[in-house]
Design an enzyme around this catalytic site. Structure first.
Site: not given
Ligand code: NAG
Ligand code: NAG
Ligand code: NAG
Length: 393
Positions: A95, A99, A103, A117, A215
């Protein structure tokens, strides 16, 4: 150990034994200060032994981590459970890809839907493992309604995996830029304002724990089925002063504060800037990377009191006091994207400004900076590692 980045700086006091200072002074004398030297040597030896002891303890503790359940209720997760949950890490279950990791969507035996993850194999360097451990360490202590919850993790041989609660309704990207039928109109103005407030509260919580997200973008903000925003993707969190050329760091252009993309000057105000961009995107439905002049457009329409032209036309017109709340919200967003960090409010001030409508708002200045995707800081980072994955969520 445990040095933290503190916005604005902080004095560091170092306590040292008096005799160590005395040795330095004594060394200028011709006479050999035998007792002092022997004393200092013994002291150093003791310190070295202590450090070795601590190091061994840390290593032991790290080795005892695998499969530990962080939720305190669930069973320990081993690799076979995760394989089963994700159907052998099937391509169909992917999904997202960042970097550091891929996932997967998964379902545990008890029916819980999870986001798995998995650290990329080639990223299993010492640095990668360090970042992973950092994410586990930080996430296990950070619990907040506006942060995605880490349920389990697994470390077995070359498998490094984090298991998060899954947000079926995906990221904010879909609801603010979605081309597909109805996604944008499904999120009305009151809900959008709630989401903006929730993101600010989540960022405020991170900052109160000494964490800079760095981020923040709509792809990293998930939406729960009750429309709560959940901030995620913590691998890039700035907990320590880190080397500038971290090759694994791929940040989304368009959301980076100018002082960060240009000079790597990272402070809490960088998150405030990213938040401001996200806010303006949520109200306008325009993506900054597609509309490089977004900040200027927003400022001009706000300045000329033509806010309705900025609002996403896919969303039903705001009624009642919603329009004045949106005008205020946009002004706060414009304050967050001021070029100079000192002109931006702190996130705590943002939360106050968003919630207390009688608090005073400053007037934002016209944005001047030009936006370019190939910012110097970013391109420098990208070139520093040829294996660098370009994908981002
Ligand atoms: C997963 O892979 C293992 C071996 O790699 C295999 O034995 C198992 O049947 C596979 N399971 C599924 C559901 O594909
Ligand atoms: C989440 O998605 C489901 C299925 O598409 C939908 O029924 C539900 O209304 C959505 N909820 C939100 C808050 O988007
Ligand atoms: C809201 O802001 C005003 C003006 O700054 C202040 O006087 C008032 O106490 C604030 N209200 C709350 C509930 O914080």
């Amino acid at each position: 150990m445990d040095l933290r980045y503190v916005d604005g700086g902080q004095t560091l006091y170092l306590r040292s034994a008096k005799f160590e200072l005395a040795v330095t002074a004594e060394a200028q004398h011709p006479q050999f200060p035998a007792p002092l030297v022997i004393g200092a040597s013994i002291a150093s030896l003791v310190v070295v032994l202590l450090v070795l002891c601590m190091f061994t303890m840390v290593i032991r503790r790290r080795q005892s981590l695998p499969g530990l359940s962080l939720s305190g209720t669930g069973d320990a997760l081993d690799r076979s459970t995760i394989r089963e949950a994700t159907r052998n890490f099937s391509e169909a279950n992917v999904i997202g890809e960042g970097g550091y990791s891929v996932v997967y969507r998964g379902q545990l035996r008890d029916g819980t839907m999870v986001a798995v993850k998995r650290l990329k194999k080639y990223y299993l360097t010492d640095k990668g493992k360090e970042d992973f451990s950092r994410e586990v360490g930080v996430m296990s202590t950070l619990r907040h309604v506006n942060l995605a919850k880490l349920l389990y993790y697994c470390r077995e041989e070359d498998e490094w995996i984090l298991v998060y609660e899954l947000m079926e309704n995906r990221s904010l990207n879909l609801y603010i830029f979605g081309e597909e039928n109805g996604f944008r109109s499904s999120l009305n103005w009151a809900q959008r304002l709630e989401i903006i407030g929730g993101v600010a509260v989540g960022v405020e919580f991170l900052h109160s724990k000494g964490v800079i997200h760095r981020d923040l973008n709509p792809g990293n903000i998930l939406v729960s089925d009750t429309w709560h925003p959940k901030i995620t993707d913590f691998a890039t969190m700035k907990l320590f002063i880190d080397e500038k050329t971290n090759p694994a760091l791929v940040l989304m252009p368009g959301y980076l504060a100018p002082e960060y993309s240009g000079e790597w000057a990272l402070t809490y105000k960088c998150d405030v800037y990213s938040f401001g961009v996200v806010l303006l995107e949520i109200v306008s439905g325009r993506k900054r990377t597609d509309t490089p002049t977004l900040l200027l457009q927003a400022w001009e329409l706000w300045d000329q009191r033509r806010i309705r032209e900025l609002l996403d036309p896919e969303v039903a017109e705001p009624e009642g006091d919603l329009l004045s709340r949106l005008v205020r919200c946009i002004q706060i967003g414009l304050l967050c994207v001021q070029r100079l960090p000192e002109d931006r409010p702190t996130v705590t001030e943002v939360v106050e400004l968003l919630t207390n409508t009688s608090s005073q708002l400053l007037t934002p200045q016209r944005p001047t900076q030009l936006f370019s995707i190939d910012t110097p800081g970013l391109s420098r980072t990208i070139r520093s590692d040829q294996h660098l994955p370009r994908g981002s969520q």
